[in-house]
Scaffold this motif. Sequence first.
Motif, PDB file in Angstrom:
ATOM      1  N   VAL A   1      -0.143  -3.028  11.995  1.00  0.00           N
ATOM      2  CA  VAL A   1      -0.781  -4.158  12.685  1.00  0.00           C
ATOM      3  C   VAL A   1      -2.239  -4.317  12.246  1.00  0.00           C
ATOM      4  O   VAL A   1      -2.756  -5.439  12.182  1.00  0.00           O
ATOM      5  CB  VAL A   1      -0.656  -3.998  14.219  1.00  0.00           C
ATOM      6  N   SER A   2      -2.900  -3.230  11.894  1.00  0.00           N
ATOM      7  CA  SER A   2      -4.294  -3.327  11.448  1.00  0.00           C
ATOM      8  C   SER A   2      -4.423  -3.996  10.087  1.00  0.00           C
ATOM      9  O   SER A   2      -5.528  -4.363   9.667  1.00  0.00           O
ATOM     10  CB  SER A   2      -4.940  -1.940  11.399  1.00  0.00           C
ATOM     11  N   ARG A   3      -3.321  -4.181   9.382  1.00  0.00           N
ATOM     12  CA  ARG A   3      -3.349  -4.879   8.099  1.00  0.00           C
ATOM     13  C   ARG A   3      -3.369  -6.400   8.277  1.00  0.00           C
ATOM     14  O   ARG A   3      -3.693  -7.136   7.343  1.00  0.00           O
ATOM     15  CB  ARG A   3      -2.129  -4.487   7.255  1.00  0.00           C
ATOM     16  N   PHE A   4      -2.966  -6.866   9.461  1.00  0.00           N
ATOM     17  CA  PHE A   4      -2.947  -8.297   9.720  1.00  0.00           C
ATOM     18  C   PHE A   4      -4.373  -8.803   9.921  1.00  0.00           C
ATOM     19  O   PHE A   4      -5.307  -8.029  10.119  1.00  0.00           O
ATOM     20  CB  PHE A   4      -2.117  -8.614  10.969  1.00  0.00           C
ATOM     21  N   ARG A   5      -4.550 -10.108   9.895  1.00  0.00           N
ATOM     22  CA  ARG A   5      -5.880 -10.659  10.156  1.00  0.00           C
ATOM     23  C   ARG A   5      -6.375 -10.224  11.531  1.00  0.00           C
ATOM     24  O   ARG A   5      -5.579 -10.122  12.453  1.00  0.00           O
ATOM     25  CB  ARG A   5      -5.833 -12.197  10.074  1.00  0.00           C
ATOM     26  N   PRO A   6      -7.680  -9.900  11.614  1.00  0.00           N
ATOM     27  CA  PRO A   6      -8.760 -10.133  10.641  1.00  0.00           C
ATOM     28  C   PRO A   6      -8.891  -9.085   9.549  1.00  0.00           C
ATOM     29  O   PRO A   6      -9.956  -8.939   8.964  1.00  0.00           O
ATOM     30  CB  PRO A   6     -10.001 -10.162  11.523  1.00  0.00           C
ATOM     31  N   ARG A   7      -7.814  -8.364   9.255  1.00  0.00           N
ATOM     32  CA  ARG A   7      -7.703  -7.460   8.120  1.00  0.00           C
ATOM     33  C   ARG A   7      -8.437  -6.137   8.332  1.00  0.00           C
ATOM     34  O   ARG A   7      -9.158  -5.921   9.291  1.00  0.00           O
ATOM     35  CB  ARG A   7      -8.167  -8.120   6.821  1.00  0.00           C
TER      36      ARG A   7
ATOM     37  N   MET B   1     -10.904  -4.465   6.743  1.00  0.00           N
ATOM     38  CA  MET B   1     -12.354  -4.242   6.756  1.00  0.00           C
ATOM     39  C   MET B   1     -12.923  -4.479   8.145  1.00  0.00           C
ATOM     40  O   MET B   1     -13.801  -3.739   8.600  1.00  0.00           O
ATOM     41  CB  MET B   1     -13.048  -5.123   5.723  1.00  0.00           C
ATOM     42  N   ARG B   2     -12.430  -5.481   8.836  1.00  0.00           N
ATOM     43  CA  ARG B   2     -12.891  -5.723  10.208  1.00  0.00           C
ATOM     44  C   ARG B   2     -12.379  -4.613  11.136  1.00  0.00           C
ATOM     45  O   ARG B   2     -13.089  -4.162  12.044  1.00  0.00           O
ATOM     46  CB  ARG B   2     -12.408  -7.092  10.690  1.00  0.00           C
ATOM     47  N   PHE B   3     -11.148  -4.179  10.915  1.00  0.00           N
ATOM     48  CA  PHE B   3     -10.614  -3.075  11.704  1.00  0.00           C
ATOM     49  C   PHE B   3     -11.477  -1.828  11.530  1.00  0.00           C
ATOM     50  O   PHE B   3     -11.813  -1.152  12.507  1.00  0.00           O
ATOM     51  CB  PHE B   3      -9.176  -2.784  11.293  1.00  0.00           C
ATOM     52  N   TYR B   4     -11.849  -1.501  10.301  1.00  0.00           N
ATOM     53  CA  TYR B   4     -12.683  -0.326  10.057  1.00  0.00           C
ATOM     54  C   TYR B   4     -14.023  -0.435  10.791  1.00  0.00           C
ATOM     55  O   TYR B   4     -14.547   0.552  11.297  1.00  0.00           O
ATOM     56  CB  TYR B   4     -12.948  -0.156   8.565  1.00  0.00           C
ATOM     57  N   LYS B   5     -14.555  -1.637  10.845  1.00  0.00           N
ATOM     58  CA  LYS B   5     -15.838  -1.842  11.522  1.00  0.00           C
ATOM     59  C   LYS B   5     -15.691  -1.654  13.030  1.00  0.00           C
ATOM     60  O   LYS B   5     -16.547  -1.013  13.668  1.00  0.00           O
ATOM     61  CB  LYS B   5     -16.359  -3.255  11.226  1.00  0.00           C
ATOM     62  N   GLU B   6     -14.647  -2.219  13.596  1.00  0.00           N
ATOM     63  CA  GLU B   6     -14.469  -2.171  15.044  1.00  0.00           C
ATOM     64  C   GLU B   6     -13.877  -0.844  15.520  1.00  0.00           C
ATOM     65  O   GLU B   6     -14.079  -0.460  16.676  1.00  0.00           O
ATOM     66  CB  GLU B   6     -13.548  -3.321  15.498  1.00  0.00           C
TER      67      GLU B   6
ATOM     68  N   LYS C   1     -13.288   5.320  14.421  1.00  0.00           N
ATOM     69  CA  LYS C   1     -12.619   6.601  14.677  1.00  0.00           C
ATOM     70  C   LYS C   1     -11.159   6.559  14.224  1.00  0.00           C
ATOM     71  O   LYS C   1     -10.649   7.511  13.630  1.00  0.00           O
ATOM     72  CB  LYS C   1     -12.709   6.959  16.165  1.00  0.00           C
ATOM     73  N   MET C   2     -10.491   5.464  14.482  1.00  0.00           N
ATOM     74  CA  MET C   2      -9.093   5.338  14.068  1.00  0.00           C
ATOM     75  C   MET C   2      -8.964   5.092  12.577  1.00  0.00           C
ATOM     76  O   MET C   2      -7.900   5.331  11.991  1.00  0.00           O
ATOM     77  CB  MET C   2      -8.399   4.220  14.846  1.00  0.00           C
ATOM     78  N   ALA C   3     -10.021   4.608  11.957  1.00  0.00           N
ATOM     79  CA  ALA C   3      -9.957   4.245  10.538  1.00  0.00           C
ATOM     80  C   ALA C   3      -9.511   5.415   9.672  1.00  0.00           C
ATOM     81  O   ALA C   3      -8.679   5.252   8.763  1.00  0.00           O
ATOM     82  CB  ALA C   3     -11.310   3.729  10.068  1.00  0.00           C
ATOM     83  N   GLU C   4     -10.052   6.597   9.933  1.00  0.00           N
ATOM     84  CA  GLU C   4      -9.704   7.746   9.096  1.00  0.00           C
ATOM     85  C   GLU C   4      -8.239   8.126   9.263  1.00  0.00           C
ATOM     86  O   GLU C   4      -7.571   8.509   8.294  1.00  0.00           O
ATOM     87  CB  GLU C   4     -10.618   8.929   9.421  1.00  0.00           C
ATOM     88  N   ALA C   5      -7.729   8.037  10.481  1.00  0.00           N
ATOM     89  CA  ALA C   5      -6.313   8.336  10.714  1.00  0.00           C
ATOM     90  C   ALA C   5      -5.424   7.334   9.990  1.00  0.00           C
ATOM     91  O   ALA C   5      -4.407   7.697   9.385  1.00  0.00           O
ATOM     92  CB  ALA C   5      -6.018   8.323  12.213  1.00  0.00           C
ATOM     93  N   VAL C   6      -5.804   6.068  10.037  1.00  0.00           N
ATOM     94  CA  VAL C   6      -5.029   5.028   9.379  1.00  0.00           C
ATOM     95  C   VAL C   6      -5.022   5.235   7.861  1.00  0.00           C
ATOM     96  O   VAL C   6      -3.979   5.104   7.205  1.00  0.00           O
ATOM     97  CB  VAL C   6      -5.596   3.645   9.757  1.00  0.00           C
ATOM     98  N   LYS C   7      -6.159   5.585   7.311  1.00  0.00           N
ATOM     99  CA  LYS C   7      -6.229   5.839   5.868  1.00  0.00           C
ATOM    100  C   LYS C   7      -5.362   7.033   5.484  1.00  0.00           C
ATOM    101  O   LYS C   7      -4.757   7.056   4.395  1.00  0.00           O
ATOM    102  CB  LYS C   7      -7.679   6.073   5.449  1.00  0.00           C
TER     103      LYS C   7
ATOM    104  N   ARG D   1     -10.653 -11.928  19.508  1.00  0.00           N
ATOM    105  CA  ARG D   1     -10.050 -11.153  20.592  1.00  0.00           C
ATOM    106  C   ARG D   1      -9.332  -9.923  20.041  1.00  0.00           C
ATOM    107  O   ARG D   1      -9.435  -8.824  20.602  1.00  0.00           O
ATOM    108  CB  ARG D   1      -9.071 -12.034  21.373  1.00  0.00           C
ATOM    109  N   ILE D   2      -8.606 -10.088  18.945  1.00  0.00           N
ATOM    110  CA  ILE D   2      -7.911  -8.966  18.322  1.00  0.00           C
ATOM    111  C   ILE D   2      -8.912  -7.896  17.903  1.00  0.00           C
ATOM    112  O   ILE D   2      -8.723  -6.699  18.180  1.00  0.00           O
ATOM    113  CB  ILE D   2      -7.084  -9.459  17.117  1.00  0.00           C
ATOM    114  N   ALA D   3      -9.992  -8.308  17.241  1.00  0.00           N
ATOM    115  CA  ALA D   3     -11.009  -7.352  16.803  1.00  0.00           C
ATOM    116  C   ALA D   3     -11.616  -6.620  17.998  1.00  0.00           C
ATOM    117  O   ALA D   3     -11.838  -5.400  17.952  1.00  0.00           O
ATOM    118  CB  ALA D   3     -12.094  -8.082  16.000  1.00  0.00           C
TER     119      ALA D   3
END
Length: 212
Positions: A173-179, A181-186, A189-195, A140-142
């Motif tokens: 919060v994106s560092r929490f499970r499911p961690r 790598m799953r956040f980057y997959k789902e 677009k936000m992944a680059e901002a988070v990095k 659900r989180i993913a």
Amino acid sequence: MTDRMLLYSAKGSGGVAVEAALTLIGAPHEVTDSYTFNPATPESGDKVLVANPMRQVPALALPSGEVLTESAAILIWLAEAHPEANLAPRPGDPTRGQFLRWMSFVSSAIYSLYWVKDDPSRLVPDPAGHAALVERTLERIAWCWGVMDAQVSPGQYILGDQLTVLDLYVNVVSRFRPRRMRFYKEAPKMAEAVKRVDADPRLAPLWAERMA
């Protein structure tokens, strides 16, 4: 009366997003570690009871004696109390509505689920059902990250080219499970901002110390 704020937080918790905001603002504060989620040291979580009867971090005690709880509320309040830090769109800004929308979304649709995931017995007494509940909760989180990603249009940061407390909140919060790598997959677009927030030199030492 002191002029320093007192933040009840914990390494690896959502309170670190508030620590990040305080770091960027440069406001005088102290951090009291109150680990509410470590079964090995349950008494450490009792420290926060003076500020929050929910026994949850973060909680922010202001010099006036007022106490703020709920991570999204604290982050929004800090941004508004320190407009010079430019950590939130101001009223009238075209992105203000979406800022409030997604701060609330991360809090209610995603972060709140960790109360269930971290201790399934809170809702399901039978241990036989715990693994399935945790797995469904993580899915659900993913899925919620994907829903959010599909509706934002990031620039350098989630709402555009200005860093806001929303970026800090999602970063933690994106560092929490499911961690991640799953956040980057789902949420590609936000992944680059988070990095980009990961690499911010003002925050990198904090991430290394408090989210490692």
